[in-house]
Motif scaffolding. Structure first.
Motif, mmCIF file in Angstrom:
data_model
loop_
_atom_site.group_PDB
_atom_site.id
_atom_site.type_symbol
_atom_site.label_atom_id
_atom_site.label_comp_id
_atom_site.label_asym_id
_atom_site.label_seq_id
_atom_site.Cartn_x
_atom_site.Cartn_y
_atom_site.Cartn_z
ATOM 1 N N GLU A 18 0.679 -1.132 0.076
ATOM 2 C CA GLU A 18 -0.055 0.039 0.009
ATOM 3 C C GLU A 18 0.943 1.448 0.015
ATOM 4 O OE1 GLU A 18 -2.629 -0.105 3.309
ATOM 5 O OE2 GLU A 18 -3.829 -1.748 2.656
ATOM 6 N N ALA A 20 0.335 5.314 0.826
ATOM 7 C CA ALA A 20 -0.336 6.434 1.465
ATOM 8 C C ALA A 20 -0.138 7.709 0.480
ATOM 9 C CB ALA A 20 0.021 6.800 2.859
ATOM 10 N N GLY A 24 -5.821 11.319 2.559
ATOM 11 C CA GLY A 24 -6.001 10.135 2.935
ATOM 12 C C GLY A 24 -6.423 8.982 2.256
ATOM 13 N N THR A 26 -5.471 6.013 -0.065
ATOM 14 C CA THR A 26 -4.435 4.861 0.116
ATOM 15 C C THR A 26 -4.423 3.989 -1.393
ATOM 16 O OG1 THR A 26 -4.704 4.529 2.371
ATOM 17 C CG2 THR A 26 -3.843 2.681 1.259
ATOM 18 N N GLY A 67 5.898 6.735 1.510
ATOM 19 C CA GLY A 67 4.508 6.295 1.840
ATOM 20 C C GLY A 67 4.028 4.834 1.531
ATOM 21 N N ASP A 286 -6.705 3.001 -5.614
ATOM 22 C CA ASP A 286 -7.206 3.572 -4.593
ATOM 23 C C ASP A 286 -8.462 3.150 -4.353
ATOM 24 O OD1 ASP A 286 -7.811 5.183 -6.660
ATOM 25 O OD2 ASP A 286 -8.135 7.081 -5.433
#
Length: 696
Positions: A18, A20, A24, A26, A67, A286
């Motif tokens: 994943e 980030a 918000g 992902t 991230g 996402d």
């Protein structure tokens, strides 16, 4: 050669990654990827941009972007689980037991370090070798990867080398510690066919010598067909199909795999016909769709495909190890539309006036164009005088004509002068001698309003669309900029024009609010085309516009360019090293070597029945996307001479197997041996009967 260990060398098991994102979001970059690799085996990973190919490779070395994190799964290598290994273990693995060749060698090399220091660095870090030992080994490795004059290159910096040489440096760095596994991420993307063949042959030789396994990440199915043992096809962060390379090309079972193969220019229905494309866009990771991730683009999808996720497994009649995740797989003898009715390809209906007239208007005429650059020894050497005043002969007497609605393809190796020719046409460079005329006007003499009109009528599509865009500007501002500079319309009209441009290139109008880095490579290339179209040009100079795109996006861009040409009568000067793409799109082809056109004529004649030994050599080097086919050999031997010291007579003679004494003393004039319009500059041209080597 290392002895083979029992079991797989690398085992990736149910890997989830994943990333980030902003606000918000992902991104589920990898969702349950499982792959394995035996010692000495070569595995190819293919798929569209954003499917997870590179992310899989980076996960193995713990090099995920900011991230990014592995949320589940295992990466087992050499007794370690690299998915959970601490940083000291990963540092020991990187460049030591696993080497990696990154996609862009210029950005992966340190511009402040010499080539010798960079190649020697892994030895100093991992083996404790002395500086003298590391330097000696680095020079030996540069020699091993075929670097000309390796001792001299040790003191060079990356910017002083060509693209092919930089790629050899990257390979030398990855191999100097003799790793057990090499990961090569698009190692030949932007290279011409001869350099590409040399790099791939080099990797094959070093694999045999070192007993090394290979993961080859690429969008080039021709490379995959001839260079790997097994193939994994990825889509939407998952493995859609995997099989031995012969089984996959002979009988692809997943509808996505079949669609990728159908999009190849070599498989076009005929000259002038659109390429098969895959409708829609890859899923946003996402918010991935439920069920099969390919279902929204597949004409065979049913309700089951949209709700349930197919497992990666075999099927009746498939070879052992041939796995696919599809509820409605293709049969081996299925010759219908690869993705069903939704993928039917139709060309746009030409707008009124868009049909090419019987005698098309001449847009561009180059007459005996020469471009030379002075080589100076240092910052205080005076141009054209004294020490260091040698000339680089970039373009040496080029004459050609491009008519309205015509595509003129320019092909040749890196450094032959293709891009310089493009810059001369758009007016970014002035010729040393000769004339560049557009619409009857001498481009070099344009001033004021005429120069502004020329810059409106002739546009350039850059090879690297990302580098050509200001990363601080949103797409809407980038597309409005040429309209504002030319004073076309008010702000409201410019916004409306921007929306229509995004419609034309198949992007949503909401893309205007995003920045260039938020798009995939294929989408950025569409934006590059949209910007080139903003001022309704009559001629577009396209410099390697699809070299970095996967086959499905490439097909969409090529179809779009052809459709817009039919509607608007646009002329293209299309510069490329991909001969199959040029054959599909171009009406006329010019083959360049060291600043000269050595062969010109109708595309079908030049590329199916070449008359110049250089053209024949380029064609013999092409990687045909069929494991059973020939080709892909490094047919052009020798090293390309320096443009600062071109050979006398025929410039190709130092690499030509047919060269005779006259080739060294007399430059061959262009002539038409047989077919009208098919001209070749060669004292001993090939016969049309003996030279038939089609690019398919």
């Amino acid at each position: 050669m290392r002895p083979e260990a029992p079991g797989p060398l690398l085992a990736i098991e149910d890997l989830h990654v994943e990333i980030a994102g902003r606000r918000g979001r992902t991104v589920h970059a990898l969702d349950g990827v499982s792959l394995d690799l035996a010692p000495g085996e070569a595995l190819g990973i293919v798929g569209e941009s954003g499917c997870g190919k590179t992310m899989t490779a980076l996960s193995v070395l713990g090099l995920l972007p900011g991230g990014g994190r592995i949320t589940a799964g295992h990466i087992r290598f050499d007794g370690h689980d690299l998915a959970t290994a601490p940083e000291p273990v990963l540092r020991d693995v990187r460049g030591h037991t696993i080497g990696m060749v990154f996609q862009d060698p210029l950005t992966s090399l340190n511009p402040t370090m010499t080539i010798g220091a960079q190649v020697a660095e892994p030895l100093l870090l991992h083996t404790g070798a002395s500086r003298a030992e590391a330097r000696e080994r680095a020079e030996e490795m540069l020699r091993l990867v075929g670097m000309p004059r390796p001792a001299e290159r040790m003191t060079n910096y990356p910017h002083q080398l060509s693209g092919g040489m930089r790629q050899r440096v990257a390979i030398a760095m990855a191999l100097i510690c003799e790793p057990r596994l090499l990961i090569a991420d698009e190692p030949t993307t932007a290279l011409d066919v001869t350099t590409q063949a040399q790099i791939l042959e080099l990797i094959d030789e070093l694999r045999d010598r070192l007993g090394m396994a290979l993961i080859l990440v690429t969008h080039d199915l021709g490379v995959i067909a001839r260079r790997v043992d097994r193939v994994a096809v990825m889509y939407g962060g998952k493995v859609a199909e995997q099989a031995a390379v012969h089984d996959l090309f002979a009988a692809p079972r997943h509808r996505y795999t079949r669609a990728l193969l159908a999009a190849l220019p070599e498989r076009a229905a005929g000259a002038g016909q659109p390429l098969a494309t895959i409708p829609g866009l890859p899923p946003a990771l996402d918010t991935p769709p439920a069920g099969c991730r390919f279902a929204p683009r597949c004409g065979f999808a049913t309700d089951a495909c949209r709700t349930a996720e197919p497992e990666l497994s075999g099927g009746p009649g498939t070879a052992p190890g041939h796995l696919f995740a599809c509820f409605h797989p293709a049969e081996a003898d299925d010759t219908g539309d690869p993705t069903g009715p939704a993928a039917a390809v139709t060309a746009r209906t030409p707008a009124p006036g868009g049909e090419r007239p019987a005698e098309p208007e001449t847009l561009l005429r180059l007459t005996d164009v020469v471009k030379e650059y002075a080589l100076r020894a240092g910052p205080f050497a005076r141009r054209g005088t004294g020490r260091g005043a040698r000339q680089v002969s970039a373009v040496a007497g080029i004459s050609l004509t491009v008519r309205r609605g015509e595509t003129y393809g320019i092909v040749g190796e890196s450094g032959c002068g293709k891009s310089t020719l493009g810059r001369l046409v758009v007016g970014l460079e002035a010729p040393t001698s000769g004339t560049v005329r557009f619409a009857g006007r001498d481009v070099a003499n344009l001033r004021g309003r005429e120069l502004r009109a020329h810059r409106r009528d002739v546009q350039l599509m850059f090879q690297d669309s990302y580098a050509a865009m200001d990363p601080r500007m949103r797409v809407g501002a980038l597309l409005r900029e040429p309209l504002a500079i030319q004073g076309i319309g008010d702000r409201a009209a410019q916004r409306e024009r921007t929306g229509r441009l995004l419609d034309d290139v198949g992007l949503p109008r909401a893309a205007a609010d995003r920045y260039p880095h938020e798009f995939s490579g294929g989408q950025r290339q569409r934006l590059g085309l949209a910007r080139a179209l903003a001022l309704d040009p009559a001629l577009i100079v396209a410099d390697e516009p699809v070299s970095a795109l996967d086959v499905s996006v490439q097909a969409q861009i090529l179809n779009l360019m052809r459709d817009l040409q039919r509607e608007k009568g646009i002329g293209y000067l299309f510069i490329s090293h991909d001969l199959a793409v040029v054959r599909h799109l171009a009406d006329t082809v010019g083959v360049m070597y060291l600043g000269k056109l050595v062969e010109t004529g109708p595309a079908e004649a030049v590329l199916a029945r070449p008359l110049h030994p250089y053209t024949r050599g380029l064609l013999d080097t092409v990687n045909v996307p069929d494991p059973r086919a020939g080709g892909g050999a490094a047919a052009l031997g020798g090293e390309t001479p320096s443009a600062a010291e071109p050979p006398s007579g025929c410039r190709f003679r130092t690499r030509c197997p047919r060269a005779r004494e006259v080739c060294a003393t007399t430059e061959p004039p262009p002539a038409e041996p047989a077919t009208p319009g098919h001209r070749v500059a060669c004292h001993f041209p090939l016969s049309e009967v003996a030279s038939g080597v089609p690019v398919s």
